[in-house]
Design an enzyme around this catalytic site. Sequence first.
Site, short mmCIF file in Angstrom:
data_model
loop_
_atom_site.label_atom_id
_atom_site.label_comp_id
_atom_site.label_asym_id
_atom_site.label_seq_id
_atom_site.Cartn_x
_atom_site.Cartn_y
_atom_site.Cartn_z
N LYS A 158 -8.56 -5.41 -36.75
CA LYS A 158 -7.30 -5.31 -37.59
C LYS A 158 -7.56 -6.41 -38.36
O LYS A 158 -6.55 -7.54 -37.93
CB LYS A 158 -6.23 -5.01 -36.66
C1 LIG Z 1 -5.24 1.23 -39.83
C2 LIG Z 1 -3.90 1.36 -38.85
N1 LIG Z 1 -3.87 3.10 -37.90
C3 LIG Z 1 -3.56 2.83 -36.65
C4 LIG Z 1 -2.63 1.71 -36.18
C5 LIG Z 1 -2.36 2.34 -34.83
O1 LIG Z 1 -2.97 1.47 -33.69
P1 LIG Z 1 -1.73 0.56 -32.70
O2 LIG Z 1 -0.02 0.34 -33.26
O3 LIG Z 1 -2.87 0.07 -32.02
O4 LIG Z 1 -1.77 2.41 -31.85
C6 LIG Z 1 -2.51 1.11 -36.79
C7 LIG Z 1 -1.16 -0.05 -36.69
N2 LIG Z 1 -0.31 -0.67 -37.48
C8 LIG Z 1 0.31 -1.95 -37.49
C9 LIG Z 1 1.13 -2.66 -38.38
C10 LIG Z 1 1.69 -1.99 -39.35
C11 LIG Z 1 2.46 -3.16 -40.14
O5 LIG Z 1 1.22 -3.77 -40.81
O6 LIG Z 1 3.32 -2.41 -40.75
C12 LIG Z 1 1.83 -1.91 -36.01
O7 LIG Z 1 1.82 -0.33 -35.96
O8 LIG Z 1 1.75 -2.18 -35.91
C13 LIG Z 1 -2.62 0.61 -38.54
O9 LIG Z 1 -2.22 -0.52 -39.40
#
Ligand SMILES: Cc1[nH+]cc(COP(=O)(O)O)c(CN[C@@H](CCC(=O)O)C(=O)O)c1O
Length: 305
Positions: A158
Amino acid sequence: MADRDGKIWYDGEMVDWRDATTHVLTHTLHYGMGVFEGVRAYETPKGPAIFRLEDHTARLFRSAKILGMALPFTPQQISQAHLDVVKANGLKSCYFRPMAFYGSGKLGVAPLKNDVRVIVAAWPWGAYLGDEGLEKGIRVKTSSFTRHHVNITMCKAKANGNYMNSILANNEATADGYDEALLLDVDGFVAEGSGENIFIIRKGKLYTPDLTSALEGITRDTVVQISKEMGLELVEKRITRDEVYSADEAFFTGTAAEVTPIRELDRRAIGDGNRGTITAEIQKRYFDIVKGLDAEHQHWLTYVN
Ligand SMILES: Cc1[nH+]cc(COP(=O)(O)O)c(CN[C@@H](CCC(=O)O)C(=O)O)c1O
């Protein structure tokens, strides 16, 4: 955001929001190499609780390892910083932004001589894609921007710079009146949203793309667990955009997005164009879990008090 009150954890100290600054020659500001997380704390009957904190901290360190960044704190210190930030700001629920970045000191592509700085900020944040989106679903557009090739940038990290791809996709979708973008991988298969993982449902079965070109989402993992408890069959496979068009239901998952139904992709209604019944059940179970109302999943909660 810069004019808020409150405290931010910055390199081990709690500093005033306004003083949490960095030099304009900060390496990450110029070259984009940094790692971050999105984490949420929810109000529960036993006070604020952070959802899957250890998993998020572990991913932050995994992201740093992938990029070759050495973080100057331990996972325990970073997790503790989250708890301290909630208390310092008197928050009942919040969204956290832990982030590690290369500081100033030397410009040039290689950040070898730059120190690594770490922050944990937190602020109240509601439904990322809107309350109406949570209830009625959102309109999504397949992006003209392709998700990174797995050897062009590191999709399992990330990483700050990865999000230029996400910003381009999200900006294009919202400029065209949609709520979010869906990105395809280099082979044209569905990868993920600009900030979310995706699930579709067809004839009672749940499908989600394999993780080749997508971030290993913690919410995705939570939904996989929820689906097992519901007795749903889950298939992880390459998904095409027209399989989404033909789905009975679809939804995004993410810490910010939570479980957000998709009611339309590229002007094709998904199912009857409303939140699906299985999606609604998964969403309800998710919110019961994060709000501490589900006795079976307390292990995912870190209570602040
Ligand atoms: C590209 C991406 N794919 C999948 C996910 C889902 O991951 P998880 O949160 O672990 O279930 C996130 C989180 N995106 C974060 C950032 C959003 C933002 O910066 O705006 C979030 O959901 O916090 C991504 O950024």
